[in-house]
Design an enzyme around this catalytic site. Structure first.
Site, PDB file in Angstrom:
ATOM      1  N   GLN A  77      29.375  17.175  34.526  1.00 33.33           N
ATOM      2  CA  GLN A  77      28.406  16.668  35.500  1.00 33.33           C
ATOM      3  C   GLN A  77      26.976  16.640  34.979  1.00 33.33           C
ATOM      4  O   GLN A  77      26.240  15.675  35.204  1.00 33.33           O
ATOM      5  CB  GLN A  77      28.472  17.501  36.793  1.00 33.33           C
ATOM      6  CG  GLN A  77      29.721  17.261  37.614  1.00 33.33           C
ATOM      7  CD  GLN A  77      29.715  18.036  38.925  1.00 33.33           C
ATOM      8  OE1 GLN A  77      28.678  18.549  39.355  1.00 33.33           O
ATOM      9  NE2 GLN A  77      30.872  18.115  39.566  1.00 33.33           N
ATOM     10  N   HIS A  99      31.418  21.181  44.939  1.00 37.91           N
ATOM     11  CA  HIS A  99      31.392  22.541  44.393  1.00 37.91           C
ATOM     12  C   HIS A  99      29.977  22.762  43.878  1.00 37.91           C
ATOM     13  O   HIS A  99      29.363  21.858  43.308  1.00 37.91           O
ATOM     14  CB  HIS A  99      32.415  22.675  43.268  1.00 37.91           C
ATOM     15  CG  HIS A  99      32.471  24.036  42.621  1.00 37.91           C
ATOM     16  ND1 HIS A  99      32.382  25.200  43.342  1.00 37.91           N
ATOM     17  CD2 HIS A  99      32.609  24.405  41.312  1.00 37.91           C
ATOM     18  CE1 HIS A  99      32.486  26.238  42.502  1.00 37.91           C
ATOM     19  NE2 HIS A  99      32.604  25.770  41.275  1.00 37.91           N
ATOM     20  N   GLU A 102      59.883  31.598  44.405  1.00 36.02           N
ATOM     21  CA  GLU A 102      59.759  32.053  45.789  1.00 36.02           C
ATOM     22  C   GLU A 102      58.312  32.316  46.217  1.00 36.02           C
ATOM     23  O   GLU A 102      58.052  32.515  47.398  1.00 36.02           O
ATOM     24  CB  GLU A 102      60.609  33.316  46.012  1.00 36.02           C
ATOM     25  CG  GLU A 102      62.105  33.042  46.053  1.00 36.02           C
ATOM     26  CD  GLU A 102      62.885  34.208  46.641  1.00 36.02           C
ATOM     27  OE1 GLU A 102      62.424  34.799  47.627  1.00 36.02           O
ATOM     28  OE2 GLU A 102      63.967  34.515  46.100  1.00 36.02           O
ATOM     29  N   GLU A 160      39.344  32.046  42.569  1.00 31.25           N
ATOM     30  CA  GLU A 160      40.178  31.430  41.534  1.00 31.25           C
ATOM     31  C   GLU A 160      40.570  32.436  40.457  1.00 31.25           C
ATOM     32  O   GLU A 160      41.731  32.506  40.041  1.00 31.25           O
ATOM     33  CB  GLU A 160      39.418  30.264  40.890  1.00 31.25           C
ATOM     34  CG  GLU A 160      39.211  29.066  41.806  1.00 31.25           C
ATOM     35  CD  GLU A 160      38.235  28.069  41.233  1.00 31.25           C
ATOM     36  OE1 GLU A 160      38.128  26.964  41.801  1.00 31.25           O
ATOM     37  OE2 GLU A 160      37.556  28.369  40.225  1.00 31.25           O
ATOM     38  N   ASP A 181      34.084  31.016  45.379  1.00 33.42           N
ATOM     39  CA  ASP A 181      35.114  30.108  44.876  1.00 33.42           C
ATOM     40  C   ASP A 181      35.572  30.537  43.485  1.00 33.42           C
ATOM     41  O   ASP A 181      36.780  30.638  43.220  1.00 33.42           O
ATOM     42  CB  ASP A 181      34.581  28.680  44.845  1.00 33.42           C
ATOM     43  CG  ASP A 181      35.659  27.662  44.509  1.00 33.42           C
ATOM     44  OD1 ASP A 181      36.503  27.384  45.384  1.00 33.42           O
ATOM     45  OD2 ASP A 181      35.663  27.138  43.377  1.00 33.42           O
ATOM     46  N   SER A 183      41.466  13.456  41.414  1.00 27.10           N
ATOM     47  CA  SER A 183      42.128  14.035  42.577  1.00 27.10           C
ATOM     48  C   SER A 183      41.225  14.010  43.810  1.00 27.10           C
ATOM     49  O   SER A 183      41.583  13.455  44.849  1.00 27.10           O
ATOM     50  CB  SER A 183      42.548  15.473  42.264  1.00 27.10           C
ATOM     51  OG  SER A 183      43.161  16.069  43.378  1.00 27.10           O
ATOM     52  N   GLN A 184      40.034  14.605  43.722  1.00 23.83           N
ATOM     53  CA  GLN A 184      39.127  14.591  44.864  1.00 23.83           C
ATOM     54  C   GLN A 184      38.522  13.210  45.082  1.00 23.83           C
ATOM     55  O   GLN A 184      38.392  12.744  46.217  1.00 23.83           O
ATOM     56  CB  GLN A 184      38.004  15.627  44.665  1.00 23.83           C
ATOM     57  CG  GLN A 184      38.437  17.073  44.802  1.00 23.83           C
ATOM     58  CD  GLN A 184      38.768  17.473  46.231  1.00 23.83           C
ATOM     59  OE1 GLN A 184      38.368  16.826  47.191  1.00 23.83           O
ATOM     60  NE2 GLN A 184      39.518  18.561  46.375  1.00 23.83           N
ATOM     61  N   GLY A 209      42.690  17.449  46.090  1.00 20.70           N
ATOM     62  CA  GLY A 209      42.489  16.096  46.591  1.00 20.70           C
ATOM     63  C   GLY A 209      43.715  15.465  47.221  1.00 20.70           C
ATOM     64  O   GLY A 209      43.608  14.785  48.248  1.00 20.70           O
TER      65      GLY A 209
END
Length: 339
Positions: free
Chosen positions: A86, A108, A231, A195, A191, A27-28, A134
């Protein structure tokens, strides 16, 4: 007040003559790579050999290499694979191929904050973190806009790390919206807290319990889904555009009155704040990170069981059935590419 940067403060020419390796094409990764290339930068892709994203990146016109090869060729290495993967990749494929003066970048700060990755002192280390997924980073760039970003410099070995970080963020379009200066420690802790306490953990549990309360009281699951889940996006979109005051202006006075009298009953401030402080403490002292690292080393038993349990929940089953019948069911702005 924290410092903000915009396009006028960023010199994308600082990237001239430099090769940027994007490690990961999910995505990123795909968004950063495409945006940087469209901004005139020289971009290559580093991937695990045989990975699903390799042909995707090649189809998009990029030169694709193993992570080790990309690290050797690049001046800036942006690591955009999942947090939990990573450290092993860094130790195996990146660290042995670093030379003094290169730069490593992150979106991040998890692995730097919790010392899963400890770069050598002669390497620049910065963070360029879009505050959005992303697919939004890409769609906003294409629309001539941008997603706000955070910048942090952990190591400034060359004296150019801030300039490189700002130039990089300008290249992905973030400087169009604004760049907040922070630290990797602060970004990681806030962050993770956002979340867990609000955006994912808090909101999902709030929607789930609202859905369950209505269904248990005898109301139709479809009605409960619309009122407590569907909604939610409409309300968040209003807040995103005009703040809570603007949202209240757009809804009925009845709904606004209910906000004032019932919100504190559902989320009593003292108890909620105590719980939130406990969550934040676990993030600050490394308890959460330790659990997540151990979870990945031990087969993700808890993680996978909770994911399977959620998939069977009535709110997910009802929601999927409803979305399948909507006219825009084939539309998707979610990137599904994997690293």
């Amino acid at each position: 007040m924290a410092r903000m940067y915009y396009e006028k403060d960023c010199d994308i020419n600082k990237l001239n003559g430099k090769t940027i390796a994007i490690v990961g094409y999910g995505s990123q990764g795909h968004a950063h790579a495409l945006n940087l290339r469209d901004s005139g930068c020289n971009v290559i892709i580093g991937l695990r050999e045989g990975g699903k994203s390799w042909p995707v990146a090649e189809k998009d016109g990029f030169d694709v290499y193993t992570v080790a090869e990309a690290t050797k060729k690049a001046d800036i290495i942006m690591i955009l694979i999942n947090d939990e993967a990573q450290a092993d990749m860094y130790k195996k494929d990146i660290a042995p191929n670093l030379t003094p003066g290169k730069a490593i970048a992150f979106a991040h700060g998890f692995n730097i904050r919790y010392k899963q990755i400890v770069p050598p002192a002669d390497i620049d280390v910065f963070m360029a973190a879009p505050k959005g997924p992303g697919h939004t980073v890409r769609s906003q760039y294409v629309a001539g806009k941008g997603v706000p970003c955070l910048i942090a410099v952990e190591q400034n070995a060359t004296g150019q790390a801030y300039d490189l970080g700002l130039a990089y963020i300008a290249g992905i379009g973030g400087a169009r919206a604004g760049v907040l200066e922070t630290t990797m420690d602060q970004e990681t802790e806030t962050d993770l807290f956002g979340e867990q306490a609000v955006l994912c953990g808090g909101v999902v549990d709030l929607m789930r319990m609202g859905f369950e309360t209505l269904v248990e009281a005898g109301y139709e699951p479809v009605n409960a889904y619309f009122e407590c889940i569907h909604e939610m996006k409409l309300i968040i979109d209003l807040i995103n555009k005009a703040g809570v005051e603007g949202m209240n202006y757009s809804i009925s006075d009845t709904a606004e009155y209910g906000e004032y009298v019932s919100g504190p009953r559902i989320l009593p401030e003292k108890e909620i704040k105590e719980n939130m402080r406990a969550v934040l403490k676990d993030i600050q002292d490394g308890t959460f990170a330790g659990k997540w690292i151990a979870e990945n080393k031990n087969g993700r038993t808890f993680f996978n069981s909770k994911r399977a349990q959620l998939a069977k929940h009535p709110m997910e089953i009802v929601g999927k059935e409803l979305r399948e019948q909507m006219l825009w069911k084939s539309d998707s702005d979610l990137d599904t590419a994997s690293n």
